[in-house]
Structure formats: C-alpha cells, structure tokens
Motif scaffolding. Structure first.
Motif, PDB file in Angstrom:
ATOM      1  N   ALA A  86      68.050   0.674   5.104  1.00 49.56           N
ATOM      2  CA  ALA A  86      67.881   2.270   5.130  1.00 49.56           C
ATOM      3  C   ALA A  86      69.160   2.704   4.594  1.00 49.56           C
ATOM      4  O   ALA A  86      69.169   3.837   4.172  1.00 49.56           O
ATOM      5  N   ARG A  87      70.373   2.040   4.621  1.00 52.78           N
ATOM      6  CA  ARG A  87      71.496   2.621   4.108  1.00 52.78           C
ATOM      7  C   ARG A  87      71.477   2.555   2.548  1.00 52.78           C
ATOM      8  O   ARG A  87      72.093   3.748   2.047  1.00 52.78           O
ATOM      9  N   ALA A  88      70.916   1.702   1.988  1.00 54.81           N
ATOM     10  CA  ALA A  88      70.975   1.531   0.550  1.00 54.81           C
ATOM     11  C   ALA A  88      70.157   2.622  -0.069  1.00 54.81           C
ATOM     12  O   ALA A  88      70.423   3.193  -1.170  1.00 54.81           O
ATOM     13  N   SER A  89      68.885   3.044   0.777  1.00 56.14           N
ATOM     14  CA  SER A  89      68.326   4.052   0.212  1.00 56.14           C
ATOM     15  C   SER A  89      68.647   5.473   0.613  1.00 56.14           C
ATOM     16  O   SER A  89      67.939   6.299   0.354  1.00 56.14           O
ATOM     17  N   GLY A  90      69.791   5.451   1.622  1.00 53.95           N
ATOM     18  CA  GLY A  90      70.071   6.605   1.863  1.00 53.95           C
ATOM     19  C   GLY A  90      69.351   7.513   3.359  1.00 53.95           C
ATOM     20  O   GLY A  90      69.746   8.645   3.239  1.00 53.95           O
ATOM     21  N   LYS A  91      68.669   6.605   3.871  1.00 60.15           N
ATOM     22  CA  LYS A  91      67.772   6.990   4.715  1.00 60.15           C
ATOM     23  C   LYS A  91      68.344   6.659   6.095  1.00 60.15           C
ATOM     24  O   LYS A  91      67.616   6.774   7.175  1.00 60.15           O
ATOM     25  N   PHE A  92      69.400   6.192   6.210  1.00 60.60           N
ATOM     26  CA  PHE A  92      70.092   5.762   7.285  1.00 60.60           C
ATOM     27  C   PHE A  92      70.683   7.226   8.229  1.00 60.60           C
ATOM     28  O   PHE A  92      71.564   7.798   7.633  1.00 60.60           O
ATOM     29  N   PRO A  93      70.416   7.476   9.487  1.00 61.30           N
ATOM     30  CA  PRO A  93      70.828   8.803   9.988  1.00 61.30           C
ATOM     31  C   PRO A  93      72.192   8.649  10.083  1.00 61.30           C
ATOM     32  O   PRO A  93      72.979   7.677  10.317  1.00 61.30           O
ATOM     33  N   ARG A  94      72.950   9.976   9.694  1.00 61.65           N
ATOM     34  CA  ARG A  94      74.493  10.177  10.133  1.00 61.65           C
ATOM     35  C   ARG A  94      74.525  10.785  11.533  1.00 61.65           C
ATOM     36  O   ARG A  94      75.682  10.705  11.936  1.00 61.65           O
ATOM     37  N   SER A  95      73.452  11.408  12.160  1.00 61.23           N
ATOM     38  CA  SER A  95      73.806  11.848  13.345  1.00 61.23           C
ATOM     39  C   SER A  95      72.347  12.064  14.212  1.00 61.23           C
ATOM     40  O   SER A  95      71.375  11.758  13.529  1.00 61.23           O
ATOM     41  N   PHE A  96      72.410  12.315  15.257  1.00 55.91           N
ATOM     42  CA  PHE A  96      71.254  12.579  16.116  1.00 55.91           C
ATOM     43  C   PHE A  96      71.374  13.836  16.997  1.00 55.91           C
ATOM     44  O   PHE A  96      72.703  14.225  17.394  1.00 55.91           O
ATOM     45  N   LEU A  97      70.331  14.527  17.567  1.00 57.33           N
ATOM     46  CA  LEU A  97      70.452  15.561  18.606  1.00 57.33           C
ATOM     47  C   LEU A  97      69.449  14.985  19.484  1.00 57.33           C
ATOM     48  O   LEU A  97      68.439  14.795  19.283  1.00 57.33           O
ATOM     49  N   ASP A  98      69.759  15.213  20.739  1.00 57.71           N
ATOM     50  CA  ASP A  98      68.967  14.827  21.809  1.00 57.71           C
ATOM     51  C   ASP A  98      68.936  15.775  23.111  1.00 57.71           C
ATOM     52  O   ASP A  98      70.308  16.135  23.556  1.00 57.71           O
ATOM     53  N   MET A  99      67.692  16.513  23.466  1.00 57.12           N
ATOM     54  CA  MET A  99      67.811  17.243  24.517  1.00 57.12           C
ATOM     55  C   MET A  99      66.880  16.857  25.707  1.00 57.12           C
ATOM     56  O   MET A  99      65.760  16.598  25.272  1.00 57.12           O
ATOM     57  N   LYS A 100      67.159  16.941  26.903  1.00 59.72           N
ATOM     58  CA  LYS A 100      66.296  16.043  27.961  1.00 59.72           C
ATOM     59  C   LYS A 100      66.403  17.560  29.071  1.00 59.72           C
ATOM     60  O   LYS A 100      67.349  17.674  29.259  1.00 59.72           O
ATOM     61  N   LEU A 101      65.495  17.627  29.528  1.00 59.52           N
ATOM     62  CA  LEU A 101      65.325  18.570  30.566  1.00 59.52           C
ATOM     63  C   LEU A 101      64.798  17.722  31.908  1.00 59.52           C
ATOM     64  O   LEU A 101      63.839  17.097  31.759  1.00 59.52           O
ATOM     65  N   ARG A 102      65.641  17.918  33.021  1.00 59.12           N
ATOM     66  CA  ARG A 102      65.248  17.087  34.052  1.00 59.12           C
ATOM     67  C   ARG A 102      65.147  18.007  35.172  1.00 59.12           C
ATOM     68  O   ARG A 102      65.921  18.842  35.450  1.00 59.12           O
ATOM     69  N   ARG A 103      64.485  17.573  36.218  1.00 61.93           N
ATOM     70  CA  ARG A 103      64.486  18.083  37.488  1.00 61.93           C
ATOM     71  C   ARG A 103      64.887  16.916  38.467  1.00 61.93           C
ATOM     72  O   ARG A 103      63.992  16.050  38.594  1.00 61.93           O
ATOM     73  N   GLY A 104      66.193  16.886  38.905  1.00 62.47           N
ATOM     74  CA  GLY A 104      66.483  15.836  39.632  1.00 62.47           C
ATOM     75  C   GLY A 104      66.545  14.701  38.668  1.00 62.47           C
ATOM     76  O   GLY A 104      67.097  14.704  37.652  1.00 62.47           O
ATOM     77  N   MET A 105      65.862  13.678  39.164  1.00 67.44           N
ATOM     78  CA  MET A 105      65.929  12.169  38.149  1.00 67.44           C
ATOM     79  C   MET A 105      64.717  12.409  37.211  1.00 67.44           C
ATOM     80  O   MET A 105      64.412  11.491  36.526  1.00 67.44           O
ATOM     81  N   GLU A 106      63.723  13.316  37.580  1.00 69.01           N
ATOM     82  CA  GLU A 106      62.382  13.122  36.876  1.00 69.01           C
ATOM     83  C   GLU A 106      62.547  13.724  35.520  1.00 69.01           C
ATOM     84  O   GLU A 106      62.963  15.184  35.186  1.00 69.01           O
ATOM     85  N   LEU A 107      62.237  13.090  34.419  1.00 71.64           N
ATOM     86  CA  LEU A 107      62.289  13.929  33.120  1.00 71.64           C
ATOM     87  C   LEU A 107      61.233  14.787  32.664  1.00 71.64           C
ATOM     88  O   LEU A 107      59.967  14.176  32.874  1.00 71.64           O
ATOM     89  N   GLU A 108      61.369  15.995  32.442  1.00 71.67           N
ATOM     90  CA  GLU A 108      60.351  16.859  32.179  1.00 71.67           C
ATOM     91  C   GLU A 108      59.933  17.227  30.754  1.00 71.67           C
ATOM     92  O   GLU A 108      58.876  17.325  30.444  1.00 71.67           O
ATOM     93  N   TYR A 109      60.971  16.827  29.945  1.00 72.91           N
ATOM     94  CA  TYR A 109      60.842  17.360  28.434  1.00 72.91           C
ATOM     95  C   TYR A 109      61.968  16.612  27.812  1.00 72.91           C
ATOM     96  O   TYR A 109      63.172  16.289  28.217  1.00 72.91           O
ATOM     97  N   SER A 110      61.624  15.935  26.672  1.00 74.81           N
ATOM     98  CA  SER A 110      62.538  15.398  25.718  1.00 74.81           C
ATOM     99  C   SER A 110      62.499  15.748  24.386  1.00 74.81           C
ATOM    100  O   SER A 110      61.347  15.848  23.714  1.00 74.81           O
ATOM    101  N   TYR A 111      63.498  16.214  23.439  1.00 78.87           N
ATOM    102  CA  TYR A 111      63.433  16.507  22.296  1.00 78.87           C
ATOM    103  C   TYR A 111      64.536  15.487  21.631  1.00 78.87           C
ATOM    104  O   TYR A 111      65.614  15.447  22.079  1.00 78.87           O
ATOM    105  N   TYR A 112      64.081  14.546  20.372  1.00 77.79           N
ATOM    106  CA  TYR A 112      65.135  13.802  19.853  1.00 77.79           C
ATOM    107  C   TYR A 112      64.860  13.835  18.322  1.00 77.79           C
ATOM    108  O   TYR A 112      63.857  13.861  18.101  1.00 77.79           O
ATOM    109  N   ILE A 113      65.791  13.955  17.653  1.00 81.97           N
ATOM    110  CA  ILE A 113      65.760  13.836  15.927  1.00 81.97           C
ATOM    111  C   ILE A 113      67.152  12.921  15.553  1.00 81.97           C
ATOM    112  O   ILE A 113      68.162  13.374  15.858  1.00 81.97           O
ATOM    113  N   ASP A 114      66.853  12.159  14.523  1.00 82.68           N
ATOM    114  CA  ASP A 114      67.852  11.633  13.909  1.00 82.68           C
ATOM    115  C   ASP A 114      67.897  12.688  12.748  1.00 82.68           C
ATOM    116  O   ASP A 114      66.948  13.138  12.121  1.00 82.68           O
ATOM    117  N   LEU A 115      69.316  12.707  12.228  1.00 80.66           N
ATOM    118  CA  LEU A 115      69.583  13.620  11.000  1.00 80.66           C
ATOM    119  C   LEU A 115      70.120  12.818   9.870  1.00 80.66           C
ATOM    120  O   LEU A 115      71.087  11.883  10.044  1.00 80.66           O
TER     121      LEU A 115
END
Length: 143
Positions: A86-115
C-alpha cells in the motif's frame, strides 16, 4: 488480446488507481428517529481551523443529548511490513476523519474515511454534508 485493448485496460486501471480519497464508511442505527433535532459537539484534537469549520456548519447545542464526537489523525506513518504494498503504490492513508453520534453509550451514526492527504476543512465539510443528508435533511421518518 490486441494492443488497443491492452492499452485501454492499462489506462483504465491507472485512472481507477489514482483516486484522491478512499471510500467512506457510514453506519446508521435503524432505531434513530429522523430528522434529528440537535447535536452537541465534542472535538478530539487541537486543530482550530477544523473546529471553526464545524461551528460554521451547524448551530451545536450544549444541552442536546446527541453528542457528535469528531476525531482525526494527521501524518500517519506505518512501518509494518504488511503495509509495504500500500505504501509503495501511494495508497496508504496519510490521515483519517471519524465522526460518531451517540446518545449516552449507544452509537446512532458513524462516518469514517481514510484520506491520502492530511485532513483539512474541505474534508470536514464533505463529511458533515454527508451527515446532514443522512440525519438532518430526512423527512417523515420519525419512529
């Protein structure tokens, strides 16, 4: 296979292989009532530009019981031999973004992307636009 077909496939693979971003991963709790009414913001990180971008995108409410936690990491470096291809092909992520929406401990929504580049305001805007489409701009799906 003739030369034209070979060239076409080679160019096609090159174009497909040069994506700027990797695929986002989104999960939504099917029990969540839509559209949501409010969100409280919790940012894990010190980048003021990203925090300001989020605050411009939505009127967060400190009294809301739905908490949007936004986390990210920049300048990811991995020296694992398993990531060599992955690193040799230039496809290794340099960063990520993670957004999680919770009500208490319950996960309601999750958005994740490697960049493939470091996360910036435009990545936050794109991720939040997806969240808005999924959770805020929905009509008539109250449960």
């Amino acid at each position: 296979m003739n030369i034209k077909t070979f060239l076409f496939l080679t160019i096609l693979l090159f174009i497909i292989g040069c994506e700027e971003k990797l695929k986002e991963k989104v999960t939504i709790n099917p029990k969540l009532s839509l559209p949501i009414e409010c969100m409280k913001l919790d940012v894990l990180g010190e980048d003021e530009e990203l925090l300001d971008t989020l605050k411009e995108l939505y009127p967060f409410d400190k009294k809301c019981d739905l908490i949007l936690t936004v986390s990210y990491k920049k300048d990811i470096v991995c020296t694992s031999p398993g990531s060599l291809n992955a690193r040799a092909s230039g496809k290794f992520p340099r960063s990520f973004l993670d957004m999680k929406l919770r009500r208490g401990m319950e996960l309601e929504y999750s958005y994740y992307i490697d960049l493939l580049s470091n996360v910036d305001s435009s990545d936050v805007e794109e991720g939040f636009a997806r969240l808005k489409r999924d959770l805020i701009e929905q009509k008539g799906t109250k449960k």
